[in-house]
Design an enzyme around this catalytic site. Structure first.
Site, mmCIF file in Angstrom:
data_model
loop_
_atom_site.group_PDB
_atom_site.id
_atom_site.type_symbol
_atom_site.label_atom_id
_atom_site.label_comp_id
_atom_site.label_asym_id
_atom_site.label_seq_id
_atom_site.Cartn_x
_atom_site.Cartn_y
_atom_site.Cartn_z
ATOM 1 N N THR A 274 -1.450 -10.999 -17.432
ATOM 2 C CA THR A 274 -2.609 -10.166 -17.770
ATOM 3 C C THR A 274 -3.260 -10.680 -19.065
ATOM 4 O OG1 THR A 274 -1.463 -8.318 -16.709
ATOM 5 C CG2 THR A 274 -3.370 -7.736 -18.019
ATOM 6 N N ASN B 119 -1.597 -9.882 -12.168
ATOM 7 C CA ASN B 119 -0.248 -9.332 -12.246
ATOM 8 C C ASN B 119 0.740 -10.343 -12.798
ATOM 9 O OD1 ASN B 119 1.468 -7.165 -12.204
ATOM 10 N ND2 ASN B 119 2.198 -7.556 -10.146
ATOM 11 N N ASP C 290 2.246 -3.597 -7.911
ATOM 12 C CA ASP C 290 2.012 -2.435 -8.780
ATOM 13 C C ASP C 290 2.033 -1.124 -8.001
ATOM 14 O OD1 ASP C 290 2.025 -3.585 -11.247
ATOM 15 O OD2 ASP C 290 -0.137 -3.743 -11.462
ATOM 16 N N SER D 72 -2.246 1.105 -12.395
ATOM 17 C CA SER D 72 -2.211 0.065 -13.428
ATOM 18 C C SER D 72 -1.861 0.682 -14.783
ATOM 19 C CB SER D 72 -3.594 -0.587 -13.510
ATOM 20 O OG SER D 72 -3.671 -1.449 -14.613
ATOM 21 N N GLY E 136 0.572 -6.882 -21.068
ATOM 22 C CA GLY E 136 1.956 -6.519 -21.374
ATOM 23 C C GLY E 136 2.584 -5.554 -20.396
ATOM 24 N N GLY E 137 2.084 -5.514 -19.134
ATOM 25 C CA GLY E 137 2.712 -4.660 -18.125
ATOM 26 C C GLY E 137 2.756 -3.212 -18.597
HETATM 27 N N1 GLY Z 1 -0.674 -5.666 -13.294
HETATM 28 C C1 GLY Z 1 -0.456 -4.988 -14.496
HETATM 29 C C2 GLY Z 1 -1.139 -3.669 -14.555
HETATM 30 O O1 GLY Z 1 -2.173 -3.500 -13.940
HETATM 31 O O2 GLY Z 1 -0.683 -2.767 -15.204
#
Ligand code: GLY
Length: 561
Positions: A367, A387, A409, A438, A458-459
């Site tokens: 990301t 992702n 996700d 997300s 950062g997920g």
């Molecule tokens: N793919 C990471 C997010 O959308 O949170």
């Protein structure tokens, strides 16, 4: 001498009044995760573009030079503020599940999640939203034609960019998956190996696809030869896309989530992001405390406890609002947060197992985020993703388009963590045409004193990084502090406080452990925040890029149209 300085003061005060009256920053600023993307945005501002045109240029350039983070095979959220009338919107270019997708598509005959199926390979890819979003932004908010703003990216794809240490690290991480796809391997590896620093990655097919997009707009990507090649390539590798999927993709305009904290107005991502709601919930909980009056251990403790509760709600209540009735009003209400805050005990943790709900995530190498302020006061905070690093590691032949693996996700099965460690429920179950939940949280923070623009990859840790940035801003610090401060994170499940090496000293670790926190120091830092602050009180604009990445932030005298 006295007279001269008096005259100077008079001039300065007139200047400040003028600044306040027209409410324009003295300079434009861009902070992005790659110097070539920042440069692309500056080129467009210098050519008469506004912040929205620059956002198109930066997004497209990042798609080329940060292939591990985002791309036209992925999606994202672009939070826009138009200076002329204060209009704010989130352009939702999040990927959608293909129409042939189904709830249990990643489960085996025994009902167990098949490892890797929603991460590597064509079945992991959602229908990309980034091209539609860029076209939408250029069409409705920009000043320049889409084709002009795409030029820097086309040039970068054609001429190539140079591999750096960050590229090598992420390519090493995904080398096996990249080797599995001949197109992806040919483009991003060198004879199957991770290229050395200095090697030039040229993406001729991507340049051709971007050129078709520049010439024909969305029809150049979602219809015609590019669409056919995308669908053929996906289906040849076990995916389920159809031409209808691409033809039917549309961006959505969402009303951003708003919150208030200590006189600051926070504007952030709406569902299908969990970011704005979780930020509002945490800040509303923390508003019940005088954080400055607390000692540092107590302060950290209540912040962690607010994270735990917000992420617990994320796992139960959040999903695509077009498919699930997200209780946005309740989750962002100070009254509800007050109830949650009441359950926080100052002398001990609340174990996550005692809060009924489901699991949550981690992650952080993928990301990307950028922030833009133009000289007219227009602003953009955008967080974009494919992702996992290098997404699904699949490039349909002849397109140069690296596919996302955003399907991961979704919650493949209730209670089973995804690649980021996040768990979910029905709200985020797979359905045809639905957008996966997300954590991306592009954010504005505004008061009469100034305007902040921030965000990070950062997920699942994105939201807590932005929270810590906002709290640091509220404490009076500037972007260079927000982007570099040591980070810690709790996401309800697993019931662990992850922290960067320098986040707590030894006494702090001991004291937090004594309260019952399960602490885990991370081997490396996480996040890559890109932030801007326009201080209206002194007319200064500050921009900063996270020292953990290779980003570049610049200010310049552009975009005052
Ligand atoms: N793919 C990471 C997010 O959308 O949170």
């Amino acid at each position: 001498m006295r007279l001269r300085s008096g005259a100077f003061l008079l001039f300065v005060s007139c200047f400040f009044q003028a600044v306040a009256a027209v409410d324009r920053p003295p300079v434009a600023a861009i902070a992005s995760a790659h110097p070539l993307a920042t440069q692309a945005g500056m080129e467009i501002l210098a050519d008469g573009g506004n912040a929205f045109d620059a956002a198109v240029a930066v997004s497209a350039a990042l798609a080329v030079v940060e292939p591990y983070s985002s791309g036209i095979g992925g999606g994202g959220f672009w939070l826009l503020h138009r200076a002329r009338d204060g209009f704010e919107v989130m352009v939702d270019g999040r990927e959608k599940a293909p129409l042939a997708a189904s709830r249990d598509m990643y489960l085996d005959a025994a009902g167990e999640v098949v490892p890797g199926l929603s991460v590597d390979g064509a079945l992991a890819a959602g229908i990309p939203g980034e091209p539609a979003a860029l076209d939408h932004i250029a069409r409705y908010y920009g000043r320049l034609p889409l084709a002009r703003s795409l030029q820097p990216a086309i040039r970068l794809a054609r001429e190539g960019f140079v591999v750096d240490a960050r590229y090598r690290k992420l390519a090493q991480f995904r080398q096996a998956a990249l080797q599995n796809d001949s197109q992806a391997g040919d483009i991003f590896l060198q004879a199957g190996e991770v290229p050395d620093e200095g090697y030039r990655i040229v993406q001729a097919d991507l340049a051709a696809t971007l050129t078709a997009f520049a010439r024909f707009g969305t029809a150049g990507f979602y219809r015609g030869p590019v669409a056919r090649k995308l669908v053929d390539g996906v289906r040849a590798e076990g995916g389920i896309w159809t031409l209808d999927d691409l033809r039917q993709y549309r961006v959505a305009e969402r009303v951003p989530v708003q919150a208030e904290y200590q006189g600051l107005r926070i504007t952030s991502a709406a569902p299908p992001s969990s970011g704005g709601i979780a930020l509002a919930a945490m800040l509303n909980m923390l508003a019940n405390y005088d954080l400055h009056a607390l000692d540092s251990v107590s302060r950290t403790h209540v912040i962690i406890e607010s994270m735990r509760r917000a992420y617990r709600d994320r796992s139960i209540f959040l999903g695509d609002p077009d498919f699930f009735p997200v209780p946005l009003k309740r989750l962002t209400s100070p009254a509800y947060a007050g109830q949650l805050a009441q359950s926080i005990q100052m002398d001990r943790v609340t174990p996550s197992s005692s809060l009924p709900g489901r699991d949550s995530s981690s992650g952080g190498r993928d990301t990307t985020h950028f922030s833009i302020l133009d000289g007219a006061g227009n602003r953009v905070a955008a967080t974009l993703s494919i992702n996992y690093p290098f997404g699904a590691c699949v490039v349909p032949a002849g397109t140069g388009v690296l596919l996302n693996d955003e399907m991961d996700d979704f919650s493949a099965k209730p209670g089973v963590p995804n690649v980021h460690g996040l768990v979910g429920a029905d709200a985020n179950a797979i359905e045809p045409g639905k957008r996966p939940l997300s954590s991306m949280s592009p954010t504005f923070v505004e008061s009469d004193e100034g305007v902040a623009i921030l965000g990070t990859p950062g997920g699942s840790r994105i939201i807590t990084m932005v929270l810590l940035g906002i709290l640091d801003h509220a404490a009076g610090n500037r972007p260079d502090s927000w982007v570099s401060l040591p980070r810690y994170h709790h996401q309800y499940l697993p019931d662990v406080v992850q922290y960067e090496a320098n986040a707590f000293d030894e006494d702090g670790v001991r004291a937090l452990a004594a309260l019952g926190h399960n602490l885990k120091q991370l081997d490396s830092g996480y996040g890559n925040m890109q932030a801007i602050y326009w201080d209206r009180s002194n007319g200064q604009v500050y921009a900063a890029s996270d020292p953990r990445g290779v980003g570049d932030s610049r200010v310049g005298l552009f975009g005052r149209q």
